[in-house]
Design a protein around this motif. Structure first.
Motif, mmCIF file in Angstrom:
data_model
loop_
_atom_site.group_PDB
_atom_site.id
_atom_site.type_symbol
_atom_site.label_atom_id
_atom_site.label_comp_id
_atom_site.label_asym_id
_atom_site.label_seq_id
_atom_site.Cartn_x
_atom_site.Cartn_y
_atom_site.Cartn_z
ATOM 1 N N LYS A 179 -1.774 -1.760 10.812
ATOM 2 C CA LYS A 179 -0.685 -1.927 9.863
ATOM 3 C C LYS A 179 -1.236 -1.907 8.447
ATOM 4 C CE LYS A 179 2.216 -4.644 12.990
ATOM 5 N NZ LYS A 179 2.961 -5.922 13.175
ATOM 6 N N ASN A 180 -0.374 -1.509 7.517
ATOM 7 C CA ASN A 180 -0.789 -1.545 6.114
ATOM 8 C C ASN A 180 0.178 -2.428 5.347
ATOM 9 O OD1 ASN A 180 0.790 0.183 3.822
ATOM 10 N ND2 ASN A 180 1.308 0.902 5.872
ATOM 11 N N PHE A 181 -0.327 -3.067 4.314
ATOM 12 C CA PHE A 181 0.492 -3.978 3.528
ATOM 13 C C PHE A 181 0.508 -3.604 2.044
ATOM 14 C CE2 PHE A 181 -1.212 -6.250 7.195
ATOM 15 C CZ PHE A 181 -0.057 -6.763 7.759
ATOM 16 N N SER A 182 -0.201 -2.556 1.685
ATOM 17 C CA SER A 182 -0.281 -2.142 0.284
ATOM 18 C C SER A 182 0.440 -0.842 0.011
ATOM 19 C CB SER A 182 -1.756 -1.985 -0.127
ATOM 20 O OG SER A 182 -2.384 -0.976 0.644
ATOM 21 N N GLY A 183 1.026 -0.223 1.048
ATOM 22 C CA GLY A 183 1.678 1.065 0.869
ATOM 23 C C GLY A 183 0.728 2.235 0.933
ATOM 24 N N ILE A 184 -0.556 2.002 1.263
ATOM 25 C CA ILE A 184 -1.577 3.048 1.332
ATOM 26 C C ILE A 184 -2.321 2.934 2.660
ATOM 27 C CG2 ILE A 184 -3.684 3.986 0.314
ATOM 28 C CD1 ILE A 184 -1.343 4.500 -1.444
ATOM 29 N N TYR A 185 -2.495 4.076 3.345
ATOM 30 C CA TYR A 185 -3.352 4.147 4.522
ATOM 31 C C TYR A 185 -4.701 4.733 4.109
ATOM 32 C CZ TYR A 185 0.375 3.246 7.925
ATOM 33 O OH TYR A 185 1.361 2.657 8.667
ATOM 34 N N ASP A 186 -5.789 4.128 4.580
ATOM 35 C CA ASP A 186 -7.136 4.678 4.406
ATOM 36 C C ASP A 186 -7.599 5.220 5.756
ATOM 37 O OD1 ASP A 186 -7.391 4.115 1.692
ATOM 38 O OD2 ASP A 186 -8.145 2.100 2.058
ATOM 39 N N ILE A 187 -7.920 6.503 5.797
ATOM 40 C CA ILE A 187 -8.337 7.170 7.021
ATOM 41 C C ILE A 187 -9.814 7.497 6.916
ATOM 42 C CG2 ILE A 187 -7.864 9.097 8.575
ATOM 43 C CD1 ILE A 187 -5.155 9.392 7.171
ATOM 44 N N TYR A 188 -10.611 7.068 7.897
ATOM 45 C CA TYR A 188 -12.057 7.283 7.909
ATOM 46 C C TYR A 188 -12.389 8.338 8.966
ATOM 47 C CZ TYR A 188 -12.254 3.009 5.144
ATOM 48 O OH TYR A 188 -12.086 2.062 4.156
ATOM 49 N N ILE A 189 -13.099 9.395 8.541
ATOM 50 C CA ILE A 189 -13.421 10.519 9.422
ATOM 51 C C ILE A 189 -14.916 10.816 9.318
ATOM 52 C CG2 ILE A 189 -12.892 12.924 9.979
ATOM 53 C CD1 ILE A 189 -10.329 12.488 8.214
ATOM 54 N N PRO A 190 -15.660 10.857 10.438
ATOM 55 C CA PRO A 190 -17.069 11.270 10.368
ATOM 56 C C PRO A 190 -17.169 12.694 9.808
ATOM 57 C CG PRO A 190 -16.543 10.294 12.499
ATOM 58 C CD PRO A 190 -15.247 10.475 11.795
ATOM 59 N N PHE A 191 -18.185 12.904 8.963
ATOM 60 C CA PHE A 191 -18.265 14.194 8.262
ATOM 61 C C PHE A 191 -19.702 14.693 8.239
ATOM 62 C CE2 PHE A 191 -18.732 16.871 4.503
ATOM 63 C CZ PHE A 191 -17.633 17.711 4.605
#
Length: 403
Positions: free
Chosen positions: A112-124
């Motif tokens: 869940k998010n509470f700030s209105g922003i999702y942070d997505i982490y992807i191996p690169f």
């Protein structure tokens, strides 16, 4: 060429380590300690390589988004496609961080998010002069716009503590527009009997002179130009033409966004109800306009979409409904009603999507003498729980349902 902002962490430790190992290497060389000198030389070469590698990493790295804008409905899926092209220095063991507004979210994401922003982490990881494609499945979560607010690449040091963070400076043009949920209207809209138009109706004060449907016996109050002479000659008595009764079915949808005792969910329910009307009108080819008492710049102090019909008009309405917010400045609903009446923006059929309030009931009663007016409060109940209002003596459904 894309612009990246570099943030370097831990390089001071590398410089101190290089200086220390170089000093120890020189001391060992002076005192003839060849084995220790070789060890310190190896550590110095390793730190020097790391320093050079991370000073050049990211040069020539570009990213391209395959689409600039996508439109989806709540609960529907889309795919974010990014194409990375690298320069001369390969990137290993990196992490790509995407920050996006929460109208859309990664599919099957449990967090869940509470700030209105999702942070997505992807191996690169990407090799030298290599091109790679990253696909992220997304799902529409709520009505609104979703933009990518940040693209960050984190590359940790191979030896020791520290990292190089590269943040994309260029503005990302990609955005997702999530349309409101489309629900069934749950009722039928009948043409207004108060004005002539082009929609057929059994009972109306107006007829279409270009659509004769038969003849009848002449009556003393019939006009002379309505006599059907050929039929009169056959029947040996005067016959009068009969025409198709018609009425107007243009609609204006007016939504009250200013409800001080209501909240976000009330605003969203009204939006969905308005979209249900727009969908019904589009499928039945009924022209409609939209007015919402949200402040706008320009000559008209409220949000207004002129009358239109068809899929293009429906898309224009959906675009606007996806972008507005209950945080916008608002004006009193009755002021918008008066302005629309004075500027001639009212249609034969008026739908007011609002809670019943005493402030504008007087205006509604005045309008009922000339228009078909309905105050729709069905969003307070289940979406399929529309209660058909009782007909007045005039035979229309221009009545205010009880709250």
């Amino acid at each position: 060429m894309m612009n990246w902002i570099r943030y370097e962490h831990g390089f001071k430790a590398i410089y101190n380590g290089m200086l220390l190992t170089l000093t120890l290497f020189l001391l060992c060389a002076v005192f003839g300690l060849s084995t220790l000198a070789a060890c310190f030389a190896s550590v110095f070469a390793m730190l020097a390589f790391q320093n050079y590698y991370f000073s050049k990493i990211g040069e020539g790295l570009t990213v391209r988004f395959k689409a600039k804008q996508k439109r989806i409905l709540i609960g529907h899926d889309e795919e974010l496609i990014m194409e990375f092209e690298n320069g001369r220095v390969p990137i290993w063991n990196g992490t790509l961080v995407l920050s996006m507004e929460d109208s859309v979210a990664p599919k099957n994401l449990l967090m869940k998010n509470f700030s209105g922003i999702y942070d997505i982490y992807i191996p690169f990881a990407i090799g030298r002069h290599e091109t790679t494609e990253i696909r992220i499945p997304l799902e529409g979560k709520k009505r609104g716009k979703s933009r990518i607010t940040r693209v960050l690449l984190e590359i940790p040091h191979m030896f020791g503590d520290g990292s190089v963070n590269m943040e994309l400076k260029d503005v990302v043009s990609y955005k997702s527009i999530v349309y409101p949920r489309i629900t069934k209207l749950g009722r039928e809209l009948t043409p207004s009997p108060f004005k002539p138009g082009e929609f057929q109706q059994r009972q109306s004060l107006f007829v279409d002179p270009f659509q004769p449907i038969g003849t009848r016996d002449y009556m003393p109050n019939d006009r002379f130009d309505q006599i059907h002479w050929s039929a009169s000659a056959r029947m040996q008595k005067l016959q009068t033409k009969e025409f198709q009764p018609i009425s107007a079915q243009m609609i204006v949808l007016m939504m009250n966004a200013l409800e001080k005792d209501r909240g976000y969910h009330d605003f969203e329910a009204k939006i969905e109800r308005l979209v249900a009307y727009a969908d019904y009108c589009t499928k039945n080819e009924i022209p409609y306009a939209v007015a919402i008492n949200l402040r706008t710049l320009g000559g008209r102090p409220y949000l207004f979409i002129p009358s239109g019909s068809g899929k293009l008009h429906f898309q224009e309405v959906m675009e606007m409904m996806a972008q507005i917010s209950d945080r916008y400045a608002k004006m009193p609903f009755e002021e918008m009603m008066k302005h629309m009446e004075s500027s001639g923006q009212l249609s034969p059929t008026i739908i007011l999507i609002s809670h019943v309030q005493e402030r504008f009931q007087r205006i509604v009663h005045q309008w009922e003498r000339r228009y078909t007016v309905t105050v729709d409060t069905s969003f307070e109940r289940d979406e399929n729980g529309w209660e058909k209002p009782e007909l007045k003596m005039t035979g229309t459904d221009s009545v205010i349902p009880s709250a």
